[in-house]
Motif scaffolding. Structure first.
Motif, mmCIF file in Angstrom:
data_model
loop_
_atom_site.group_PDB
_atom_site.id
_atom_site.type_symbol
_atom_site.label_atom_id
_atom_site.label_comp_id
_atom_site.label_asym_id
_atom_site.label_seq_id
_atom_site.Cartn_x
_atom_site.Cartn_y
_atom_site.Cartn_z
ATOM 1 N N LEU A 2 1.036 -1.174 -0.042
ATOM 2 C CA LEU A 2 -0.025 0.066 0.006
ATOM 3 C C LEU A 2 0.886 1.183 0.007
ATOM 4 O O LEU A 2 1.699 1.249 1.002
ATOM 5 C CB LEU A 2 -0.991 0.166 1.296
ATOM 6 N N TYR A 3 0.843 2.067 -1.121
ATOM 7 C CA TYR A 3 1.466 3.418 -1.021
ATOM 8 C C TYR A 3 1.014 4.514 -0.296
ATOM 9 O O TYR A 3 -0.457 4.678 -0.446
ATOM 10 C CB TYR A 3 1.693 3.821 -2.334
ATOM 11 N N VAL A 4 1.728 4.913 0.842
ATOM 12 C CA VAL A 4 1.072 5.829 1.705
ATOM 13 C C VAL A 4 1.866 7.443 1.715
ATOM 14 O O VAL A 4 1.838 7.914 2.512
ATOM 15 C CB VAL A 4 1.231 5.331 3.296
ATOM 16 N N SER A 5 2.615 7.484 0.682
ATOM 17 C CA SER A 5 3.346 8.851 0.723
ATOM 18 C C SER A 5 2.329 9.917 -0.306
ATOM 19 O O SER A 5 1.715 9.497 -0.967
ATOM 20 C CB SER A 5 4.643 8.636 0.061
ATOM 21 N N ASN A 6 2.652 11.166 0.335
ATOM 22 C CA ASN A 6 1.913 12.113 -0.444
ATOM 23 C C ASN A 6 2.808 12.535 -1.830
ATOM 24 O O ASN A 6 2.205 13.082 -2.561
ATOM 25 C CB ASN A 6 1.818 13.516 0.273
ATOM 26 N N LEU B 134 -15.908 12.142 19.020
ATOM 27 C CA LEU B 134 -14.659 12.661 19.725
ATOM 28 C C LEU B 134 -14.315 13.962 19.257
ATOM 29 O O LEU B 134 -14.780 14.298 18.225
ATOM 30 C CB LEU B 134 -13.439 11.672 19.411
ATOM 31 N N ARG B 135 -13.421 14.686 20.111
ATOM 32 C CA ARG B 135 -12.764 15.859 19.663
ATOM 33 C C ARG B 135 -12.041 15.450 18.357
ATOM 34 O O ARG B 135 -11.587 14.432 18.213
ATOM 35 C CB ARG B 135 -12.095 16.446 20.819
ATOM 36 N N ARG B 136 -11.809 16.410 17.522
ATOM 37 C CA ARG B 136 -10.933 16.249 16.271
ATOM 38 C C ARG B 136 -9.634 15.526 16.655
ATOM 39 O O ARG B 136 -9.410 14.557 15.837
ATOM 40 C CB ARG B 136 -10.698 17.825 15.645
ATOM 41 N N GLU B 137 -8.605 16.141 17.567
ATOM 42 C CA GLU B 137 -7.501 15.655 17.522
ATOM 43 C C GLU B 137 -7.654 14.011 18.217
ATOM 44 O O GLU B 137 -6.877 13.038 17.777
ATOM 45 C CB GLU B 137 -6.645 16.336 18.762
ATOM 46 N N ASP B 138 -8.606 13.753 19.106
ATOM 47 C CA ASP B 138 -8.899 12.338 19.584
ATOM 48 C C ASP B 138 -9.269 11.543 18.321
ATOM 49 O O ASP B 138 -8.961 10.286 18.036
ATOM 50 C CB ASP B 138 -9.869 12.415 20.827
ATOM 51 N N ALA B 139 -10.166 12.010 17.570
ATOM 52 C CA ALA B 139 -10.695 11.277 16.318
ATOM 53 C C ALA B 139 -9.614 10.833 15.576
ATOM 54 O O ALA B 139 -9.285 9.660 15.026
ATOM 55 C CB ALA B 139 -11.635 11.984 15.691
ATOM 56 N N GLU B 140 -8.736 11.764 15.137
ATOM 57 C CA GLU B 140 -7.463 11.365 14.388
ATOM 58 C C GLU B 140 -6.597 10.031 14.840
ATOM 59 O O GLU B 140 -5.943 9.184 14.351
ATOM 60 C CB GLU B 140 -6.541 12.732 14.233
ATOM 61 N N LYS B 141 -6.496 10.321 16.455
ATOM 62 C CA LYS B 141 -5.497 9.416 17.124
ATOM 63 C C LYS B 141 -6.255 8.094 17.143
ATOM 64 O O LYS B 141 -5.757 6.923 16.825
ATOM 65 C CB LYS B 141 -5.389 9.700 18.453
ATOM 66 N N ALA B 142 -7.584 8.018 17.283
ATOM 67 C CA ALA B 142 -8.276 6.790 17.218
ATOM 68 C C ALA B 142 -8.411 6.134 15.761
ATOM 69 O O ALA B 142 -8.061 4.865 15.912
ATOM 70 C CB ALA B 142 -10.161 6.902 17.630
ATOM 71 N N ILE B 143 -8.324 6.696 14.716
ATOM 72 C CA ILE B 143 -8.333 6.119 13.329
ATOM 73 C C ILE B 143 -6.892 5.622 13.041
ATOM 74 O O ILE B 143 -6.700 4.921 12.703
ATOM 75 C CB ILE B 143 -8.761 7.199 12.480
ATOM 76 N N ASN C 179 -3.081 4.772 7.865
ATOM 77 C CA ASN C 179 -2.219 6.079 7.677
ATOM 78 C C ASN C 179 -3.015 7.254 7.340
ATOM 79 O O ASN C 179 -3.772 7.298 6.660
ATOM 80 C CB ASN C 179 -1.368 5.629 6.634
ATOM 81 N N ARG C 180 -2.493 8.294 7.924
ATOM 82 C CA ARG C 180 -3.376 9.648 7.698
ATOM 83 C C ARG C 180 -3.172 10.376 6.392
ATOM 84 O O ARG C 180 -3.657 11.228 6.100
ATOM 85 C CB ARG C 180 -2.830 10.639 8.729
ATOM 86 N N ASN C 181 -1.893 9.888 5.472
ATOM 87 C CA ASN C 181 -1.794 10.375 4.353
ATOM 88 C C ASN C 181 -2.697 9.922 3.306
ATOM 89 O O ASN C 181 -2.886 10.437 2.212
ATOM 90 C CB ASN C 181 -0.297 9.961 3.951
ATOM 91 N N LEU C 182 -3.642 8.715 3.606
ATOM 92 C CA LEU C 182 -4.467 8.270 2.605
ATOM 93 C C LEU C 182 -5.579 9.267 2.441
ATOM 94 O O LEU C 182 -6.191 9.725 3.644
ATOM 95 C CB LEU C 182 -4.930 6.944 3.175
ATOM 96 N N PRO C 183 -6.109 9.194 1.515
ATOM 97 C CA PRO C 183 -7.175 10.202 1.127
ATOM 98 C C PRO C 183 -8.551 9.942 1.946
ATOM 99 O O PRO C 183 -9.166 10.645 2.383
ATOM 100 C CB PRO C 183 -7.676 10.000 -0.250
ATOM 101 N N ILE C 184 -8.848 8.626 2.430
ATOM 102 C CA ILE C 184 -9.928 8.195 3.093
ATOM 103 C C ILE C 184 -9.915 8.677 4.373
ATOM 104 O O ILE C 184 -10.998 8.634 5.029
ATOM 105 C CB ILE C 184 -10.141 6.570 2.766
ATOM 106 N N PHE C 185 -8.700 9.043 5.070
ATOM 107 C CA PHE C 185 -8.579 9.236 6.419
ATOM 108 C C PHE C 185 -9.375 10.488 6.931
ATOM 109 O O PHE C 185 -9.902 10.449 7.680
ATOM 110 C CB PHE C 185 -6.871 9.567 6.573
ATOM 111 N N GLU C 186 -9.379 11.447 5.978
ATOM 112 C CA GLU C 186 -10.135 12.736 6.510
ATOM 113 C C GLU C 186 -11.717 12.536 6.712
ATOM 114 O O GLU C 186 -12.175 12.985 7.684
ATOM 115 C CB GLU C 186 -9.728 13.833 5.688
ATOM 116 N N ASP C 187 -11.942 11.697 5.546
ATOM 117 C CA ASP C 187 -13.509 11.558 5.512
ATOM 118 C C ASP C 187 -13.968 10.612 6.775
ATOM 119 O O ASP C 187 -15.028 10.883 7.414
ATOM 120 C CB ASP C 187 -13.768 10.902 4.341
ATOM 121 N N TYR D 173 -6.147 -0.470 4.615
ATOM 122 C CA TYR D 173 -6.765 0.854 3.290
ATOM 123 C C TYR D 173 -7.606 1.576 3.625
ATOM 124 O O TYR D 173 -8.187 2.313 2.856
ATOM 125 C CB TYR D 173 -6.441 0.033 2.188
ATOM 126 N N ASN D 174 -8.638 1.025 4.619
ATOM 127 C CA ASN D 174 -9.968 1.718 4.843
ATOM 128 C C ASN D 174 -10.336 1.135 6.346
ATOM 129 O O ASN D 174 -9.852 0.446 6.766
ATOM 130 C CB ASN D 174 -10.817 1.165 3.806
#
Length: 485
Positions: free
Chosen positions: A136-140, A190-199, A205-213, A249-250
């Motif tokens: 899985l390619y995870v680089s921007n 959750l709060r935004r920062e806690d939601a990011e940590k949970a995912i 990986n936070r670089n994946l496009p699906i991460f923000e959604d 990947y999701n």
């Protein structure tokens, strides 16, 4: 007789030309065969680590399981044997390929080269350095290999050496296919920062496009929502990682089976109740509010009411019909219209769903909204208040229905908080950011209001023009001094 190289594809090609007489041309192709000398050793670091591990495991099964030196000795001995075996097998295959290429060259140089390329390619597949795996390619930063460009979220086939080269940009690297875990973690807001940590903790990986959604789906829109369960389709929701070739990947958000959330039960019952009252609210919009507006316009235009008007109206009606006097026709018509509006609005004051109304209750409803016996100002204020309350009820009813139908709202506390924040004021009030003693700003605010607006003057901000020390009254009707003009 065909030679068994241990490679099925190579053996097949060798078998196709087994009857060719090579002996007659052996000398001619001796120089060509020199290039097929045994290649350099193909044993790599991963093979060494595997053999040493086997040696240590074997040592633990002997009478001296704690002898590290003994285990290493066994491991290195195994490694040495593996190196020699790989070397001999690879060299043998290369010699046989070269031999066959020389045979075929006697018939067609082109055929020999084609065979050699295909056979060497097949042989290369047996080399662990050339084994392909999916990552899985995870680089921007996009990556281009062999003319193909890959971006974050793509799966990319790489050899072992390529994987080592790009190891900071990839994840996974197996041939396990797509997998879904048996059960996931319950999703809560959750709060935004806690939601990011949970995912991220679930492996995405936070670089994946699906991460923000996915982060957005579990981020609380309001502080009251924090730690409340995420509900989708009326069900509690789980966060389930989806993996492919060893990489997440999701993250799947799916409803769970079992107990239905209390909010879903309340939501369904409340929506049913709102649907039942829709006809009544629609009637208020199409019939009641226009009648109220007509009554307010009559009062603002100068139509009088009061005990005298109420008492003399029947006499004026008789006089007009008997003598045909038109001097009072406009006033009579306005009073009659207000009386008709009063009879129309009286029953509308009855709460939705209540039973039959007695004569005493009807008169009370009628007097509350409009009565010929009250002063014009009192009638105007009561009708204005009735209009605002009706509009607020309709607005809250619609807003509640919208909130209950909003998939992003999943708890009754949020619904109540948002309804509570809705402005349901009836009379105009001086904004808190305006100093009551600042006459210029107070006057600017007053002049910004539309004619007919009613101001709550309970704080005594506006005083009587004739007596500045006296309040102008609890309510002020903007433009009332010009009524009838």
């Amino acid at each position: 007789m065909a030679v068994d190289t241990g490679n099925s594809y190579v053996d097949y090609l060798l078998d196709q030309t087994k009857d060719f007489d090579y002996e007659a041309e052996q000398k001619k192709y001796a120089d060509r065969l020199q290039q097929f000398s045994p290649p350099p050793e193909r044993y790599n670091f991963f093979d060494l680590a595997t053999d040493i591990s086997r040696g240590l495991t074997a040592q633990q099964q002997t009478d001296r399981p704690n002898s590290l030196a003994g285990g290493l000795a066994l491991g290195f001995n195994q490694a040495s044997q593996s190196m020699q075996q790989k070397k001999e097998e690879y060299a043998k295959a290369r010699r046989e390929i070269g031999l066959q290429a020389a045979r075929l060259a006697m018939q067609s140089e082109e055929r020999a080269n084609d065979y050699l390329n295909k056979a060497l390619a097949e042989l290369a597949k047996t080399d662990s350095d050339n084994e392909m795996k999916s990552y899985l390619y995870v680089s921007n930063e996009p990556l281009t290999i062999d003319g193909q460009t890959y971006t974050a979220g793509d799966f990319i086939p790489l050899t072992t050496s390529q994987a080592l080269k790009y190891k900071t940009r990839i994840e996974g690297g197996s041939t396990g296919g797509t997998k879904v875990t048996g059960g996931g973690a319950q999703a809560v807001y959750l709060r935004r920062e806690d939601a990011e940590k949970a995912i991220e903790a679930l492996g995405l990986n936070r670089n994946l496009p699906i991460f923000e959604d996915i982060v957005q789906k579990i981020t609380a829109k309001d502080p009251a929502q924090i730690n409340s369960p995420v509900i989708i389709g009326g069900r509690y929701t789980e966060l389930t990682p989806l993996t492919k070739d060893g990489a997440v990947y999701n993250i799947l958000l799916s409803g769970t089976d079992g107990q239905m959330p209390m909010y879903t039960i309340i939501q369904e019952e409340r929506i049913k109740a709102i649907q039942k009252t829709k006809d009544a609210f629609n009637d208020k919009v199409t019939n009641v509010l226009p009648a109220v507006d007509r009554g307010l316009s009559l009062l603002m235009s100068g139509t009088d009411t009061g005990l005298v008007t109420e008492a003399l109206l029947p006499i004026k009606q008789i006089a007009q019909q008997t003598f045909g006097s038109s001097a009072e026709s406009a006033g009579i018509m306005g009073a009659e219209d207000l009386q008709a509006i009063s009879f129309f609005l009286g029953p509308k004051m009855r709460p939705v769903g209540s039973g039959s109304t007695s004569d005493m209750e009807f008169k009370a409803y009628q007097a509350a909204v409009l009565s010929l016996g009250k002063t014009p100002e009192a009638n105007y204020i009561s009708m204005y208040a009735f209009k605002k309350m009706t509009e607020n009820a309709i607005m809250l009813n619609r807003k509640e229905e919208e909130l209950l139908s909003d998939p992003t709202v999943t708890d009754i506390k949020t619904v109540n908080e948002m309804l509570k924040a809705t402005d349901t004021g009836i009379f105009e009030k001086l904004p808190e950011d305006i100093d009551p003693n600042d006459e210029e700003k107070v006057l600017q605010w007053f002049n910004s209001l539309p004619a007919g607006a009613v101001i709550d003057n309970s704080r005594g901000i506006f005083t009587d023009r004739k007596n500045p020390n006296k309040s102008a009254g609890p309510f002020i009707i903007v433009g009332w001094e010009n009524r009838g003009k």
